[in-house]
Design a protein around this motif. Structure first.
Motif, mmCIF file in Angstrom:
data_model
loop_
_atom_site.group_PDB
_atom_site.id
_atom_site.type_symbol
_atom_site.label_atom_id
_atom_site.label_comp_id
_atom_site.label_asym_id
_atom_site.label_seq_id
_atom_site.Cartn_x
_atom_site.Cartn_y
_atom_site.Cartn_z
ATOM 1 N N ILE A 66 5.623 -12.515 5.462
ATOM 2 C CA ILE A 66 6.276 -11.849 5.964
ATOM 3 C C ILE A 66 6.748 -10.812 7.058
ATOM 4 O O ILE A 66 5.154 -11.139 8.180
ATOM 5 N N PHE A 67 7.879 -11.404 7.879
ATOM 6 C CA PHE A 67 8.109 -11.358 9.543
ATOM 7 C C PHE A 67 8.656 -9.983 9.457
ATOM 8 O O PHE A 67 9.926 -9.829 8.956
ATOM 9 N N LYS A 68 8.057 -8.642 10.139
ATOM 10 C CA LYS A 68 8.896 -7.345 10.632
ATOM 11 C C LYS A 68 9.926 -7.952 11.218
ATOM 12 O O LYS A 68 9.185 -7.883 13.025
ATOM 13 N N VAL A 69 11.013 -7.167 11.459
ATOM 14 C CA VAL A 69 11.884 -7.785 12.804
ATOM 15 C C VAL A 69 12.646 -5.996 12.885
ATOM 16 O O VAL A 69 12.873 -5.380 11.606
ATOM 17 N N LEU A 110 4.271 -6.564 -0.069
ATOM 18 C CA LEU A 110 3.397 -7.793 -1.358
ATOM 19 C C LEU A 110 4.570 -9.114 -1.128
ATOM 20 O O LEU A 110 5.324 -8.731 -0.583
ATOM 21 N N THR A 111 2.878 -10.036 -1.112
ATOM 22 C CA THR A 111 4.451 -11.167 -1.313
ATOM 23 C C THR A 111 4.070 -11.981 -2.776
ATOM 24 O O THR A 111 3.109 -11.983 -3.091
ATOM 25 N N LYS A 112 5.099 -13.385 -2.746
ATOM 26 C CA LYS A 112 4.656 -14.205 -3.065
ATOM 27 C C LYS A 112 3.310 -15.295 -2.832
ATOM 28 O O LYS A 112 3.254 -15.454 -1.346
ATOM 29 N N ALA A 148 8.696 -4.314 -4.095
ATOM 30 C CA ALA A 148 7.008 -3.930 -3.432
ATOM 31 C C ALA A 148 7.455 -4.887 -2.398
ATOM 32 O O ALA A 148 6.774 -4.721 -1.191
ATOM 33 N N ARG A 149 7.816 -5.843 -2.218
ATOM 34 C CA ARG A 149 7.957 -6.887 -1.447
ATOM 35 C C ARG A 149 8.144 -6.050 -0.142
ATOM 36 O O ARG A 149 7.929 -5.854 1.047
#
Length: 126
Positions: free
Chosen positions: A117-120, A110-112, A104-105
């Motif tokens: 969240i960083f997209k690299v 989705l985050t806790k 899911a993350r």
């Protein structure tokens, strides 16, 4: 023999000569019959050998095709068994809550609570 006289020899008609002629005729008939029987037997043997050869050749061809088909099916079975094992592992993983939360993350961002969240971008060596 002079003056056109021909000497005539008469043939002796005896039972012995007649018997010898009959024996000679019987022997020649039996030789012809033997030759015919042996020829027929030879032709029969050749026909049987040809039919046997053709049958063996066709059976070996069929056997080769079946062996090739069996090998192909065995390879397909091995691939399907690997796929089945992977799918069973996937089913087991889907029963695990940590694995579900990781998917899911990763896929749905989705985050806790309190998580960022960083997209690299992937690193390329070009």
């Amino acid at each position: 023999m002079k003056n056109g006289q021909q000497r005539k020899v008469s043939e002796i008609n005896s039972r012995y000569i007649e018997q010898q002629e009959k024996n000679t005729e019987i022997k020649s008939r039996s030789k012809k019959g033997l030759f015919r029987r042996l020829s027929a037997l030879g032709i029969f043997v050749v026909v049987v050998l040809v039919i046997t050869g053709i049958t063996l050749h066709s059976q070996s061809s069929v056997l080769e095709r079946k062996i090739e088909r069996k090998q192909a099916l065995e390879m397909e079975l091995a691939q399907l068994e690997l796929e089945e094992r992977d799918l069973k592992d996937e089913i087991n993983n889907l029963h695990d809550l940590e694995y579900i939360s990781e998917i899911a993350r990763r896929d749905y961002y989705l985050t806790k609570p309190g998580e960022i969240i960083f997209k690299v971008a992937p690193y390329s060596s070009d």
